[in-house]
Scaffold this motif. Structure first.
Motif, PDB file in Angstrom:
ATOM      1  N   ALA A 161      37.040  37.768 -31.891  1.00 13.40           N
ATOM      2  CA  ALA A 161      38.402  37.365 -31.559  1.00 13.40           C
ATOM      3  C   ALA A 161      38.408  36.407 -30.382  1.00 13.40           C
ATOM      4  O   ALA A 161      37.511  36.432 -29.537  1.00 13.40           O
ATOM      5  CB  ALA A 161      39.235  38.593 -31.229  1.00 13.40           C
ATOM      6  N   ALA A 162      39.431  35.582 -30.324  1.00 14.68           N
ATOM      7  CA  ALA A 162      39.666  34.696 -29.196  1.00 14.68           C
ATOM      8  C   ALA A 162      41.127  34.831 -28.787  1.00 14.68           C
ATOM      9  O   ALA A 162      41.987  35.099 -29.616  1.00 14.68           O
ATOM     10  CB  ALA A 162      39.368  33.252 -29.572  1.00 14.68           C
ATOM     11  N   ILE A 163      41.375  34.653 -27.506  1.00 10.26           N
ATOM     12  CA  ILE A 163      42.740  34.672 -26.997  1.00 10.26           C
ATOM     13  C   ILE A 163      43.054  33.277 -26.484  1.00 10.26           C
ATOM     14  O   ILE A 163      42.289  32.703 -25.699  1.00 10.26           O
ATOM     15  CB  ILE A 163      42.909  35.719 -25.889  1.00 10.26           C
ATOM     16  N   ILE A 164      44.169  32.745 -26.943  1.00 12.10           N
ATOM     17  CA  ILE A 164      44.608  31.429 -26.486  1.00 12.10           C
ATOM     18  C   ILE A 164      45.696  31.648 -25.450  1.00 12.10           C
ATOM     19  O   ILE A 164      46.754  32.191 -25.750  1.00 12.10           O
ATOM     20  CB  ILE A 164      45.112  30.567 -27.655  1.00 12.10           C
ATOM     21  N   GLY A 165      45.390  31.245 -24.225  1.00 13.44           N
ATOM     22  CA  GLY A 165      46.316  31.399 -23.111  1.00 13.44           C
ATOM     23  C   GLY A 165      45.867  32.517 -22.183  1.00 13.44           C
ATOM     24  O   GLY A 165      45.652  33.642 -22.615  1.00 13.44           O
ATOM     25  N   ALA A 166      45.679  32.178 -20.911  1.00 12.40           N
ATOM     26  CA  ALA A 166      45.240  33.167 -19.924  1.00 12.40           C
ATOM     27  C   ALA A 166      46.344  33.447 -18.911  1.00 12.40           C
ATOM     28  O   ALA A 166      46.083  33.714 -17.747  1.00 12.40           O
ATOM     29  CB  ALA A 166      43.969  32.682 -19.219  1.00 12.40           C
ATOM     30  N   GLY A 167      47.578  33.397 -19.383  1.00 12.10           N
ATOM     31  CA  GLY A 167      48.710  33.712 -18.525  1.00 12.10           C
ATOM     32  C   GLY A 167      48.858  35.215 -18.342  1.00 12.10           C
ATOM     33  O   GLY A 167      47.972  36.001 -18.698  1.00 12.10           O
TER      34      GLY A 167
ATOM     35  N   LEU B 209      35.876  40.503 -28.176  1.00  9.65           N
ATOM     36  CA  LEU B 209      36.447  39.293 -27.597  1.00  9.65           C
ATOM     37  C   LEU B 209      35.318  38.318 -27.333  1.00  9.65           C
ATOM     38  O   LEU B 209      34.414  38.589 -26.557  1.00  9.65           O
ATOM     39  CB  LEU B 209      37.183  39.610 -26.289  1.00  9.65           C
ATOM     40  N   ARG B 210      35.338  37.184 -28.002  1.00 11.41           N
ATOM     41  CA  ARG B 210      34.280  36.182 -27.883  1.00 11.41           C
ATOM     42  C   ARG B 210      34.674  34.980 -27.047  1.00 11.41           C
ATOM     43  O   ARG B 210      33.811  34.317 -26.486  1.00 11.41           O
ATOM     44  CB  ARG B 210      33.854  35.692 -29.268  1.00 11.41           C
TER      45      ARG B 210
ATOM     46  N   TYR C   7      35.628  38.914 -18.494  1.00 12.34           N
ATOM     47  CA  TYR C   7      35.561  39.556 -19.816  1.00 12.34           C
ATOM     48  C   TYR C   7      34.227  39.338 -20.504  1.00 12.34           C
ATOM     49  O   TYR C   7      34.027  39.793 -21.631  1.00 12.34           O
ATOM     50  CB  TYR C   7      36.686  39.047 -20.717  1.00 12.34           C
ATOM     51  N   ASN C   8      33.332  38.613 -19.846  1.00 16.31           N
ATOM     52  CA  ASN C   8      32.006  38.330 -20.412  1.00 16.31           C
ATOM     53  C   ASN C   8      32.115  37.642 -21.779  1.00 16.31           C
ATOM     54  O   ASN C   8      31.480  38.047 -22.764  1.00 16.31           O
ATOM     55  CB  ASN C   8      31.166  39.609 -20.505  1.00 16.31           C
ATOM     56  N   CYS C   9      32.965  36.615 -21.811  1.00 19.19           N
ATOM     57  CA  CYS C   9      33.116  35.842 -23.044  1.00 19.19           C
ATOM     58  C   CYS C   9      33.099  34.368 -22.702  1.00 19.19           C
ATOM     59  O   CYS C   9      33.100  33.986 -21.533  1.00 19.19           O
ATOM     60  CB  CYS C   9      34.402  36.235 -23.776  1.00 19.19           C
ATOM     61  N   ARG C  10      33.089  33.538 -23.711  1.00 18.33           N
ATOM     62  CA  ARG C  10      33.069  32.091 -23.514  1.00 18.33           C
ATOM     63  C   ARG C  10      34.451  31.590 -23.114  1.00 18.33           C
ATOM     64  O   ARG C  10      35.463  32.191 -23.460  1.00 18.33           O
ATOM     65  CB  ARG C  10      32.633  31.380 -24.781  1.00 18.33           C
ATOM     66  N   PHE C  11      34.454  30.465 -22.412  1.00 16.57           N
ATOM     67  CA  PHE C  11      35.704  29.822 -22.034  1.00 16.57           C
ATOM     68  C   PHE C  11      35.781  28.446 -22.678  1.00 16.57           C
ATOM     69  O   PHE C  11      34.795  27.708 -22.713  1.00 16.57           O
ATOM     70  CB  PHE C  11      35.819  29.669 -20.517  1.00 16.57           C
ATOM     71  N   TYR C  12      36.957  28.109 -23.179  1.00 16.67           N
ATOM     72  CA  TYR C  12      37.230  26.786 -23.712  1.00 16.67           C
ATOM     73  C   TYR C  12      38.557  26.305 -23.140  1.00 16.67           C
ATOM     74  O   TYR C  12      39.502  27.087 -23.015  1.00 16.67           O
ATOM     75  CB  TYR C  12      37.314  26.799 -25.237  1.00 16.67           C
TER      76      TYR C  12
ATOM     77  N   ILE D 178      50.495  37.592 -19.841  1.00 22.72           N
ATOM     78  CA  ILE D 178      50.474  38.496 -20.994  1.00 22.72           C
ATOM     79  C   ILE D 178      49.088  38.652 -21.609  1.00 22.72           C
ATOM     80  O   ILE D 178      48.833  39.591 -22.358  1.00 22.72           O
ATOM     81  CB  ILE D 178      51.503  38.021 -22.058  1.00 22.72           C
ATOM     82  N   HIS D 179      48.154  37.773 -21.283  1.00 25.12           N
ATOM     83  CA  HIS D 179      46.836  37.832 -21.925  1.00 25.12           C
ATOM     84  C   HIS D 179      46.141  39.168 -21.676  1.00 25.12           C
ATOM     85  O   HIS D 179      45.398  39.638 -22.517  1.00 25.12           O
ATOM     86  CB  HIS D 179      45.954  36.656 -21.489  1.00 25.12           C
ATOM     87  N   ARG D 180      46.382  39.791 -20.539  1.00 25.56           N
ATOM     88  CA  ARG D 180      45.746  41.090 -20.252  1.00 25.56           C
ATOM     89  C   ARG D 180      46.156  42.160 -21.262  1.00 25.56           C
ATOM     90  O   ARG D 180      45.350  42.994 -21.649  1.00 25.56           O
ATOM     91  CB  ARG D 180      46.064  41.525 -18.828  1.00 25.56           C
ATOM     92  N   SER D 181      47.411  42.113 -21.671  1.00 23.18           N
ATOM     93  CA  SER D 181      47.874  43.060 -22.697  1.00 23.18           C
ATOM     94  C   SER D 181      47.153  42.828 -24.012  1.00 23.18           C
ATOM     95  O   SER D 181      46.798  43.776 -24.713  1.00 23.18           O
ATOM     96  CB  SER D 181      49.384  42.914 -22.918  1.00 23.18           C
ATOM     97  N   HIS D 182      46.917  41.570 -24.344  1.00 18.43           N
ATOM     98  CA  HIS D 182      46.200  41.254 -25.576  1.00 18.43           C
ATOM     99  C   HIS D 182      44.739  41.704 -25.488  1.00 18.43           C
ATOM    100  O   HIS D 182      44.195  42.257 -26.456  1.00 18.43           O
ATOM    101  CB  HIS D 182      46.277  39.752 -25.875  1.00 18.43           C
ATOM    102  N   VAL D 183      44.110  41.489 -24.342  1.00 23.16           N
ATOM    103  CA  VAL D 183      42.725  41.943 -24.154  1.00 23.16           C
ATOM    104  C   VAL D 183      42.653  43.457 -24.288  1.00 23.16           C
ATOM    105  O   VAL D 183      41.780  43.993 -24.982  1.00 23.16           O
ATOM    106  CB  VAL D 183      42.171  41.493 -22.781  1.00 23.16           C
ATOM    107  N   ASN D 184      43.571  44.158 -23.650  1.00 26.42           N
ATOM    108  CA  ASN D 184      43.574  45.621 -23.737  1.00 26.42           C
ATOM    109  C   ASN D 184      43.785  46.106 -25.170  1.00 26.42           C
ATOM    110  O   ASN D 184      43.154  47.070 -25.603  1.00 26.42           O
ATOM    111  CB  ASN D 184      44.633  46.209 -22.809  1.00 26.42           C
ATOM    112  N   ALA D 185      44.645  45.428 -25.908  1.00 28.58           N
ATOM    113  CA  ALA D 185      44.882  45.806 -27.306  1.00 28.58           C
ATOM    114  C   ALA D 185      43.624  45.585 -28.141  1.00 28.58           C
ATOM    115  O   ALA D 185      43.263  46.428 -28.972  1.00 28.58           O
ATOM    116  CB  ALA D 185      46.050  45.017 -27.878  1.00 28.58           C
ATOM    117  N   LEU D 186      42.927  44.470 -27.924  1.00 32.83           N
ATOM    118  CA  LEU D 186      41.697  44.206 -28.672  1.00 32.83           C
ATOM    119  C   LEU D 186      40.628  45.254 -28.364  1.00 32.83           C
ATOM    120  O   LEU D 186      39.875  45.655 -29.245  1.00 32.83           O
ATOM    121  CB  LEU D 186      41.154  42.813 -28.342  1.00 32.83           C
TER     122      LEU D 186
END
Length: 75
Positions: free
Chosen positions: A23-29, A47-48, A65-70, A31-39
């Motif tokens: 999975a990837a999350i677009i946007g590090a605002g 989370l990649r 999060y030990n994942c890649r950043f773009y 709300i992103h923490r809620s998405h990370v916690n849900a994943l």
């Protein structure tokens, strides 16, 4: 025309061998923490990548999060 899949089946996966969903999350605002916690609650999901236009914040979060950043989702 493609036949529809039965409920609970994915037409693109056969044999039931799926073990990990990347999975990837677009946007590090905010709300992103809620998405990370849900994943993290979903078995078999990893989370990649994290994508954000703010490279300083996005990179910092991705490292946590030990994942890649773009900086661009098209990368």
């Amino acid at each position: 025309m493609r036949e529809s899949a039965n409920a609970g089946e994915c037409p693109h996966i056969t044999g039931g061998d799926m073990t990990t969903l990347n999975a990837a999350i677009i946007g590090a605002g905010a709300i992103h923490r809620s998405h990370v916690n849900a994943l993290r609650l979903l078995p078999g999901v990893t989370l990649r990548a994290l994508v954000d236009i703010d490279s300083a914040n996005g990179l910092q979060q991705a490292m946590a999060y030990n994942c890649r950043f773009y900086q661009n989702y098209r990368e």
